[in-house]
Write a protein that holds these residues in place. Structure first.
Motif, PDB file in Angstrom:
ATOM      1  N   UNK A 131       0.859  -1.177   0.000  1.00  0.00           N
ATOM      2  CA  UNK A 131       0.000   0.000   0.000  1.00  0.00           C
ATOM      3  C   UNK A 131       0.902   1.236   0.000  1.00  0.00           C
ATOM      4  N   UNK A 132       0.588   2.242   0.790  1.00  0.00           N
ATOM      5  CA  UNK A 132       1.347   3.489   0.812  1.00  0.00           C
ATOM      6  C   UNK A 132       0.924   4.305   2.027  1.00  0.00           C
ATOM      7  N   UNK A 133       1.770   5.252   2.442  1.00  0.00           N
ATOM      8  CA  UNK A 133       1.329   6.189   3.468  1.00  0.00           C
ATOM      9  C   UNK A 133       0.225   7.087   2.932  1.00  0.00           C
ATOM     10  N   UNK A 134       0.035   7.088   1.603  1.00  0.00           N
ATOM     11  CA  UNK A 134      -1.095   7.824   1.022  1.00  0.00           C
ATOM     12  C   UNK A 134      -2.412   7.300   1.571  1.00  0.00           C
ATOM     13  N   UNK A 135      -2.453   6.013   1.931  1.00  0.00           N
ATOM     14  CA  UNK A 135      -3.660   5.424   2.511  1.00  0.00           C
ATOM     15  C   UNK A 135      -3.755   5.688   4.012  1.00  0.00           C
ATOM     16  N   UNK A 136      -2.649   6.068   4.629  1.00  0.00           N
ATOM     17  CA  UNK A 136      -2.640   6.459   6.043  1.00  0.00           C
ATOM     18  C   UNK A 136      -3.169   7.882   6.185  1.00  0.00           C
ATOM     19  N   UNK A 137      -2.714   8.769   5.300  1.00  0.00           N
ATOM     20  CA  UNK A 137      -3.117  10.172   5.340  1.00  0.00           C
ATOM     21  C   UNK A 137      -2.121  11.017   6.109  1.00  0.00           C
ATOM     22  N   UNK A 138      -1.994  12.262   5.707  1.00  0.00           N
ATOM     23  CA  UNK A 138      -1.021  13.170   6.325  1.00  0.00           C
ATOM     24  C   UNK A 138      -1.647  14.101   7.356  1.00  0.00           C
ATOM     25  N   UNK A 139      -2.916  13.908   7.635  1.00  0.00           N
ATOM     26  CA  UNK A 139      -3.616  14.728   8.629  1.00  0.00           C
ATOM     27  C   UNK A 139      -4.079  13.848   9.783  1.00  0.00           C
ATOM     28  N   UNK A 140      -4.294  14.446  10.971  1.00  0.00           N
ATOM     29  CA  UNK A 140      -4.174  15.869  11.287  1.00  0.00           C
ATOM     30  C   UNK A 140      -2.719  16.309  11.431  1.00  0.00           C
ATOM     31  N   UNK A 299       2.815  21.542  -9.676  1.00  0.00           N
ATOM     32  CA  UNK A 299       2.464  22.471  -8.607  1.00  0.00           C
ATOM     33  C   UNK A 299       1.183  23.252  -8.924  1.00  0.00           C
ATOM     34  N   UNK A 300       0.114  22.532  -9.231  1.00  0.00           N
ATOM     35  CA  UNK A 300      -1.167  23.200  -9.410  1.00  0.00           C
ATOM     36  C   UNK A 300      -1.654  23.695  -8.053  1.00  0.00           C
ATOM     37  N   UNK A 301      -2.589  24.635  -8.058  1.00  0.00           N
ATOM     38  CA  UNK A 301      -3.125  25.146  -6.789  1.00  0.00           C
ATOM     39  C   UNK A 301      -3.724  24.032  -5.954  1.00  0.00           C
ATOM     40  N   UNK A 302      -4.446  23.122  -6.624  1.00  0.00           N
ATOM     41  CA  UNK A 302      -5.075  22.013  -5.905  1.00  0.00           C
ATOM     42  C   UNK A 302      -4.030  21.113  -5.265  1.00  0.00           C
ATOM     43  N   UNK A 303      -2.958  20.816  -6.011  1.00  0.00           N
ATOM     44  CA  UNK A 303      -1.907  19.950  -5.482  1.00  0.00           C
ATOM     45  C   UNK A 303      -1.202  20.601  -4.301  1.00  0.00           C
ATOM     46  N   UNK A 304      -0.870  21.887  -4.434  1.00  0.00           N
ATOM     47  CA  UNK A 304      -0.165  22.597  -3.365  1.00  0.00           C
ATOM     48  C   UNK A 304      -1.011  22.650  -2.105  1.00  0.00           C
ATOM     49  N   UNK A 305      -2.303  22.901  -2.275  1.00  0.00           N
ATOM     50  CA  UNK A 305      -3.194  22.920  -1.116  1.00  0.00           C
ATOM     51  C   UNK A 305      -3.171  21.579  -0.403  1.00  0.00           C
ATOM     52  N   UNK A 306      -3.202  20.505  -1.188  1.00  0.00           N
ATOM     53  CA  UNK A 306      -3.170  19.169  -0.598  1.00  0.00           C
ATOM     54  C   UNK A 306      -1.869  18.879   0.122  1.00  0.00           C
ATOM     55  N   UNK A 307      -0.742  19.314  -0.476  1.00  0.00           N
ATOM     56  CA  UNK A 307       0.566  19.072   0.139  1.00  0.00           C
ATOM     57  C   UNK A 307       0.661  19.664   1.547  1.00  0.00           C
ATOM     58  N   UNK A 308       0.093  20.867   1.729  1.00  0.00           N
ATOM     59  CA  UNK A 308       0.302  21.596   2.980  1.00  0.00           C
ATOM     60  C   UNK A 308      -0.828  21.423   3.995  1.00  0.00           C
ATOM     61  N   UNK A 310      -1.424  18.642   5.461  1.00  0.00           N
ATOM     62  CA  UNK A 310      -0.895  17.735   6.479  1.00  0.00           C
ATOM     63  C   UNK A 310       0.600  17.893   6.633  1.00  0.00           C
ATOM     64  N   UNK A 311       1.240  16.851   7.182  1.00  0.00           N
ATOM     65  CA  UNK A 311       2.691  16.863   7.353  1.00  0.00           C
ATOM     66  C   UNK A 311       3.236  15.465   7.085  1.00  0.00           C
ATOM     67  N   UNK A 312       4.520  15.289   7.330  1.00  0.00           N
ATOM     68  CA  UNK A 312       5.179  14.003   7.065  1.00  0.00           C
ATOM     69  C   UNK A 312       5.560  13.305   8.362  1.00  0.00           C
ATOM     70  N   UNK A 313       4.717  13.452   9.377  1.00  0.00           N
ATOM     71  CA  UNK A 313       4.994  12.891  10.702  1.00  0.00           C
ATOM     72  C   UNK A 313       4.354  11.509  10.821  1.00  0.00           C
ATOM     73  N   UNK A 314       5.097  10.489  10.408  1.00  0.00           N
ATOM     74  CA  UNK A 314       4.608   9.112  10.441  1.00  0.00           C
ATOM     75  C   UNK A 314       5.469   8.269  11.376  1.00  0.00           C
ATOM     76  N   UNK A 315       4.837   7.379  12.112  1.00  0.00           N
ATOM     77  CA  UNK A 315       5.567   6.511  13.026  1.00  0.00           C
ATOM     78  C   UNK A 315       5.893   5.177  12.354  1.00  0.00           C
ATOM     79  N   UNK A 316       7.176   4.826  12.347  1.00  0.00           N
ATOM     80  CA  UNK A 316       7.606   3.519  11.839  1.00  0.00           C
ATOM     81  C   UNK A 316       7.990   2.587  12.992  1.00  0.00           C
ATOM     82  N   UNK A 317       7.511   2.915  14.207  1.00  0.00           N
ATOM     83  CA  UNK A 317       7.890   2.161  15.396  1.00  0.00           C
ATOM     84  C   UNK A 317       7.459   0.698  15.314  1.00  0.00           C
ATOM     85  N   UNK A 318       6.257   0.462  14.798  1.00  0.00           N
ATOM     86  CA  UNK A 318       5.771  -0.915  14.712  1.00  0.00           C
ATOM     87  C   UNK A 318       6.675  -1.750  13.817  1.00  0.00           C
TER      88      UNK A 318
END
Length: 343
Positions: A131-140, A299-308, A310-318
């Motif tokens: 899968x991908x972290x895209x399925x995890x989501x970058x928010x909140x 870098x369309x407006x829609x893409x940029x809005x989506x990028x910002x 959320x953030x890239x704070x993902x836990x790989x502890x598991x």
């Protein structure tokens, strides 16, 4: 070559072996004594098979690699193809920001349906799904994301595809009683690819200095070798279950990647300068202008809005705790990617 574990001459079926992740999975499995059957869409296309077969040549184990021609969008023949295998690793997908949305989503969702249904029919005991972290989501934003999180707002076909296809995989696993384990990688860096993915296709422009200032777009990073290793370990470790985020270099940005390129390769024209978010409208305008001359829009407006959002704070502890992975360094991720483009 790694020491072959006792009993590891099992057969693993891997879909999409020509891809960046898929072909590294093949090499990792061959290095650890497995027999591998890999699927590609066209056996007569050297760009889809030569680099995969090279792994077996390098390791002197051509007898343990077999490639077959198959398309995940075709429902027929999969149960026969994977019959007798000890596991299925399903990696095949369309990782693109430019292909038609229908192709990206159908390949993911229909492909998952076809492969999981085939695994049930062939009585495959364990399935490892990419899968991908895209399925995890970058928010909140501002909170570490874990395997309990799911994407709630999709702004791109690829994000939709990975989210919906993973959900479909879990539905089918429950329905069929399949032992499913899922790998959720971040932005996959490293060499050994034929076609650059969106995680690395900006590297040549960065190296050439085409980004005088670089946006602080969030990106969690992992080396492709670690992604491949995670798939194998998720299969081998009986206690492993559920989802595994593999994105050890979290809270990174595209700007930090470009700065690291310049620091490690001073002779390149990569920029160390980042552009504040408040000035991103300039980047959007420049992207629009370049699009008028045929350049791919990133870098369309829609893409940029989506990028910002959320953030890239993902836990790989598991993944660290359960799979015991010792991660490749961020510097190695950068080095191996740059070296591939400089060849």
């Amino acid at each position: 070559m790694a020491e072959v574990k006792p009993g590891s001459s099992k057969s693993i079926f891997v879909t999409g072996v020509n891809g960046h992740v898929g072909n590294h999975i093949v090499r990792d499995l061959l290095e650890h004594g497995y027999n591998v059957i890999g699927s590609v869409r066209d056996l007569n296309d050297p760009s889809k098979v030569d680099h995969v077969r090279q792994h077996a040549l390098d390791l002197n184990c051509e007898d343990r690699l077999k490639l077959v021609e198959a398309d995940v969008l075709d429902a027929d023949g999969w149960s026969e193809a994977i019959l007798g295998c000890d596991a299925l690793f399903h990696t095949a997908t369309v990782y693109s920001n430019s292909d038609k949305a229908e192709i990206i989503i159908d390949t993911a969702v229909k492909g998952t349906t076809h492969l999981l249904s085939a695994a049930h029919e062939a009585k495959i005991p364990r399935v490892i799904y990419t899968s991908s972290v895209a399925a995890i989501g970058s928010t909140p934003k501002g909170r570490e994301k874990t395997e309990d999180d799911w994407q709630t707002g999709s702004y791109s076909p690829y994000t939709v595809a990975k989210t919906e296809s993973e959900k479909r995989a879990w539905e089918l696993a429950k329905q069929f009683g399949i032992d499913l384990r899922v790998i959720n990688p971040g932005g996959v860096l490293g060499g050994g690819f034929v076609k650059p993915t969106p995680s690395i296709d900006y590297f040549p422009d960065a190296i050439a200095g085409k980004f005088p200032v670089v946006p602080k777009i969030p990106i969690p990073i992992v080396h492709v070798r670690d992604v491949a290793k995670a798939h194998r370990l998720a299969y081998e470790i009986d206690e492993a279950e559920g989802r595994f985020i593999v994105a050890p270099h979290k809270n990174k940005t595209i700007a930090e990647v470009c700065k690291a390129i310049k620091n490690q390769y001073p002779h390149t024209k990569a920029s160390r300068r980042a552009i504040p978010r408040s000035l991103m409208f300039i980047v959007v305008f420049q992207d629009w202008l370049m699009g008028l001359f045929g350049a791919q829009r990133r870098m369309t407006r829609k893409a940029v809005k989506g990028y910002f959002e959320g953030d890239a704070d993902f836990s790989s502890k598991k993944a660290s705790d359960v799979l015991g992975i010792e991660w490749e360094s961020f510097e190695t991720c950068i080095q191996d990617t740059v070296e591939e483009f400089l060849q």
